[in-house]
Design an enzyme around this catalytic site. Structure first.
Site, PDB file in Angstrom:
ATOM      1  N   HIS A  16       3.560   1.113   6.908  1.00  0.00           N
ATOM      2  CA  HIS A  16       2.959   0.278   7.948  1.00  0.00           C
ATOM      3  C   HIS A  16       4.007   0.051   9.033  1.00  0.00           C
ATOM      4  O   HIS A  16       5.061  -0.529   8.763  1.00  0.00           O
ATOM      5  CB  HIS A  16       2.503  -1.060   7.360  1.00  0.00           C
ATOM      6  CG  HIS A  16       1.507  -0.908   6.258  1.00  0.00           C
ATOM      7  ND1 HIS A  16       0.148  -0.877   6.486  1.00  0.00           N
ATOM      8  CD2 HIS A  16       1.671  -0.738   4.920  1.00  0.00           C
ATOM      9  CE1 HIS A  16      -0.475  -0.710   5.330  1.00  0.00           C
ATOM     10  NE2 HIS A  16       0.428  -0.617   4.366  1.00  0.00           N
ATOM     11  N   GLU A 197      -3.893  -1.736  -6.152  1.00  0.00           N
ATOM     12  CA  GLU A 197      -2.561  -2.340  -6.084  1.00  0.00           C
ATOM     13  C   GLU A 197      -2.646  -3.656  -6.870  1.00  0.00           C
ATOM     14  O   GLU A 197      -2.222  -3.743  -8.010  1.00  0.00           O
ATOM     15  CB  GLU A 197      -2.152  -2.582  -4.631  1.00  0.00           C
ATOM     16  CG  GLU A 197      -0.797  -3.265  -4.484  1.00  0.00           C
ATOM     17  CD  GLU A 197      -0.511  -3.717  -3.041  1.00  0.00           C
ATOM     18  OE1 GLU A 197       0.646  -4.055  -2.774  1.00  0.00           O
ATOM     19  OE2 GLU A 197      -1.443  -3.747  -2.202  1.00  0.00           O
ATOM     20  N   ASP A 276       6.358  -1.290   3.419  1.00  0.00           N
ATOM     21  CA  ASP A 276       6.846  -2.212   4.456  1.00  0.00           C
ATOM     22  C   ASP A 276       8.351  -2.411   4.238  1.00  0.00           C
ATOM     23  O   ASP A 276       8.789  -3.451   3.742  1.00  0.00           O
ATOM     24  CB  ASP A 276       6.115  -3.557   4.372  1.00  0.00           C
ATOM     25  CG  ASP A 276       4.613  -3.404   4.573  1.00  0.00           C
ATOM     26  OD1 ASP A 276       4.182  -3.303   5.736  1.00  0.00           O
ATOM     27  OD2 ASP A 276       3.880  -3.377   3.566  1.00  0.00           O
TER      28      ASP A 276
END
Length: 316
Positions: A16, A197, A276
């Protein structure tokens, strides 16, 4: 082994762009845009990164993204990430960006996209890093808002290779967005989605059967469903796994419990990614290194994981 892992040619398929916002750049952009921050300095912000679950992380992630205001900001964010990729021999990237994170703050869609695209083009031209960009819908928002975002994206359809689905997973199953994904496919986009997830294996089934995704982002909870594992192996559906993210967000209590190498040895097409990295303590090489340190990953396994990432690209 770190240097050897760093030199290994690899692709990053689960990243991301907003999640690459390092504290130093966050403070620099805040100063440039005259934005007051709730943290006094870089070190205070780093301490705030001690979150315990996905929602705590997302709250911090969206607060940090507020410093991104101009085309130059989005260029600088993307360019900083690409320089990390060059240093780690990441030769191909397929990053996500979340337009709703920015349009909901009043930042025009085209401003966000222009900065990201310019940096990706420069990355290909100057650094030799190939790319494909993925537009990701925020699943905690409504289907109607996702449809509106797709409307905004269509005039720029040549900028994207796929649409995706991310943000808070539990309580927001893929089926919520089936019509948006049907429409996106009819407009010529490929599809991917975060599933399995924090959400159950059923979400992975929905992503495959209702959203008709090319690959599953995360997908680690597939290990709980033997029939699903069999399908992933038989159909060679790639999983873009993010080991450091999974431990930081307590999907696994400890890296030694991670199932990625078990899945690899069973024939699942798993890949290693950073998700991230500014928030989770490492880029792609650090994720590979964590597997070597905690799970005893061999060079042969690392080569297979890297090759899987190159094979699982949407842009060949």
């Amino acid at each position: 082994m770190y240097e050897w892992l760093n030199a290994l040619p690899k692709a990053e398929l689960h990243l991301h762009l907003e999640g690459t916002l390092e504290p130093e750049l966050l403070f620099a952009l805040a100063e440039r845009n005259r934005i007051a921050l709730p943290w006094n300095d870089v070190e205070t912000l780093r301490k705030a990164y001690a979150f315990n679950n996905l929602q705590e992380f997302l709250d911090l992630y969206y607060a940090g993204a507020d410093v991104l205001r101009t085309e130059q900001d989005f260029y600088d964010l993307t360019w900083a990430y690409l320089q990390k990729c060059k240093a780690q021999n990441v030769v191909h990237v397929e990053p996500f960006f979340d337009p709703q994170t920015h349009t909901d703050r009043g930042i025009p869609f085209e401003v966000v996209l222009a900065g990201i695209r310019a940096a990706l083009r420069d990355g290909e031209k100057l650094l030799g890093i190939r790319h494909g960009l993925i537009l990701s819908f925020l699943r905690h928002l409504s289907e109607e808002q996702a449809q509106k975002t797709l409307d905004q994206a269509l005039p720029f359809r040549d900028a994207f290779i796929a649409v995706g689905l991310d943000s808070s997973e539990v309580g927001h199953p893929p089926s919520k967005f089936q019509r948006v994904f049907d429409r996106a496919r009819s407009e010529g986009f490929l599809t991917v989605a975060h599933a399995g997830e924090e959400g159950p294996p059923e979400y992975i089934w929905e992503a495959l059967d209702l959203l008709k995704v090319e690959r599953i982002d995360h997908g680690v909870r597939a290990f709980e469903d033997e029939r699903l594992m069999r399908r992933l192996i038989d159909e060679q559906i790639p999983l873009t796994v993010c080991p450091l993210s999974n431990t930081k967000l307590c999907v696994f209590d400890d890296m030694s419990q991670h199932t990625i190498l078990d899945m690899l040895e069973r024939g699942v097409k798993v890949t290693v990614n950073s998700d991230d990295p500014a928030y989770f303590g490492g880029y792609v090489t650090e994720n590979f290194h964590a597997l070597q340190q905690s799970l005893g990953m061999t060079e042969e396994q690392a080569r297979r994981l890297a090759q899987n990432s190159l094979d699982a690209r949407l842009v060949k």
